[in-house]
Design an enzyme around this catalytic site. Structure first.
Site, PDB file in Angstrom:
ATOM      1  CG  ASN A   9      16.462  18.165  46.737  1.00  0.00           C
ATOM      2  OD1 ASN A   9      15.240  18.266  46.882  1.00  0.00           O
ATOM      3  ND2 ASN A   9      17.248  17.734  47.700  1.00  0.00           N
ATOM      4  CE  LYS A  11      18.556  20.445  49.713  1.00  0.00           C
ATOM      5  NZ  LYS A  11      19.720  20.756  50.566  1.00  0.00           N
ATOM      6  CG  HIS A  95      19.244  14.867  50.716  1.00  0.00           C
ATOM      7  ND1 HIS A  95      19.565  15.682  51.773  1.00  0.00           N
ATOM      8  CD2 HIS A  95      19.605  15.542  49.590  1.00  0.00           C
ATOM      9  CE1 HIS A  95      20.090  16.799  51.314  1.00  0.00           C
ATOM     10  NE2 HIS A  95      20.128  16.741  49.988  1.00  0.00           N
ATOM     11  CD  GLU A  97      18.545  18.757  53.455  1.00  0.00           C
ATOM     12  OE1 GLU A  97      19.295  19.696  53.164  1.00  0.00           O
ATOM     13  OE2 GLU A  97      17.483  18.506  52.825  1.00  0.00           O
ATOM     14  CD  GLU A 167      23.495  15.787  47.658  1.00  0.00           C
ATOM     15  OE1 GLU A 167      23.242  16.782  46.983  1.00  0.00           O
ATOM     16  OE2 GLU A 167      22.739  15.339  48.525  1.00  0.00           O
ATOM     17  N   GLY A 173      24.514  23.124  51.289  1.00  0.00           N
ATOM     18  CA  GLY A 173      23.903  24.345  51.784  1.00  0.00           C
ATOM     19  C   GLY A 173      24.814  25.210  52.629  1.00  0.00           C
ATOM     20  CB  SER A 212      27.965  24.421  47.841  1.00  0.00           C
ATOM     21  OG  SER A 212      27.406  24.493  49.142  1.00  0.00           O
TER      22      SER A 212
END
Length: 255
Positions: A9, A11, A95, A97, A167, A173, A212
């Site tokens: 991904n 991003k 996701h 985000e 996730e 991240g 990560s």
């Protein structure tokens, strides 16, 4: 035997130069690798360029999101039919985000799942808990709720030819990662939760780990029986690092 999937991904990262350079590097690094499906999800602006650069390779094209509408007055959106037309196969939805920055609800994400299935695309459904939810012991209930949003609308059959990416939000991240044992426990819970509806579908559904994942921890994660590859963020932006992760998944033994 489930076939692991490692998906990058990208991003909000990319340029015309970077797309060509990174894909060239990936093709070189992964030319002889088998035993693992590989996909990348560049920003939508670069999907067409990426598709051309991937031509003739084993690397599939993915995308980072999709709209719930197929066409119409929805400025700035990208439809499932457009993604299918451009050659994308794996589409990330849900996701953290998107859930956080765009306030996407479980029900809205389930609609995206439905439109992707309708168009013959493969949803990559991201689920996972925040740090606060994890500390409160709510990991399983959060994951169950996010899966049930799809199950309640589409039924368990929707998870045929679909991917789930667990996730933990606190590990995305941040440099933190769940231990292999912690990740395996949640993956087993997810598979068992789906098995309550259909054992055969639960056994074939790909459940990735994300959060990560890097060259140092990939092999130990993939050695776990219910972890079927990874959804990789930052480490997917370097061809050699991403290749190490893919190779680790390709050599992992799955029941």
């Amino acid at each position: 035997m489930r076939h692991p999937l490692v998906m990058g991904n990208w991003k909000l990262n990319g340029s015309t130069h970077m797309v060509n350079e990174l894909i060239t590097g990936l093709r070189q690094e992964l030319s002889s690798v088998t035993g693992c499906d590989v996909a990348i999800a560049p920003p939508a602006l670069y999907l067409s360029q990426a598709k051309q650069a991937l031509a003739g390779s084993r690397i599939a094209l993915g995308a980072q999101d999709v709209d719930v509408n197929l066409s119409g007055a929805f400025t700035g959106e990208t439809s499932a039919t457009m993604l299918k037309d451009i050659g994308a196969e794996y589409i990330i939805i849900g996701h953290s985000e998107r859930r956080t920055y765009h306030q996407e609800s479980d029900e809205f994400i389930a609609k995206k799942f439905a439109i992707l299935k309708q168009q013959g695309l493969i949803p990559v459904l991201c689920i996972g808990e925040t740090e606060q939810e994890n500390e409160a012991g709510q990991t399983e209930s959060v994951c169950a709720r996010q899966i049930d949003a799809v199950l309640n609308i589409l039924g368990v059959e929707a998870f045929q030819n679909a991917v789930i990416a667990y996730e933990p939000v606190w590990a995305i991240g941040t440099g933190k990662s769940a231990t292999p044992a912690q990740a395996q426990a949640v993956h087993k819970f997810i598979r068992d939760h789906i098995a309550q509806k259909d054992t055969a579908i639960a056994q074939q559904v790909i459940i990735q780990y994300g959060g990560s994942v890097n060259a140092d921890n990939a092999a130990e994660l993939f050695a776990q029986p219910d972890i079927d590859g990874a959804l990789v963020g930052g480490a997917s932006l370097k061809a050699n690092t991403f290749a190490v992760i893919v190779k680790a998944a390709a050599t992992a033994k799955k029941a």
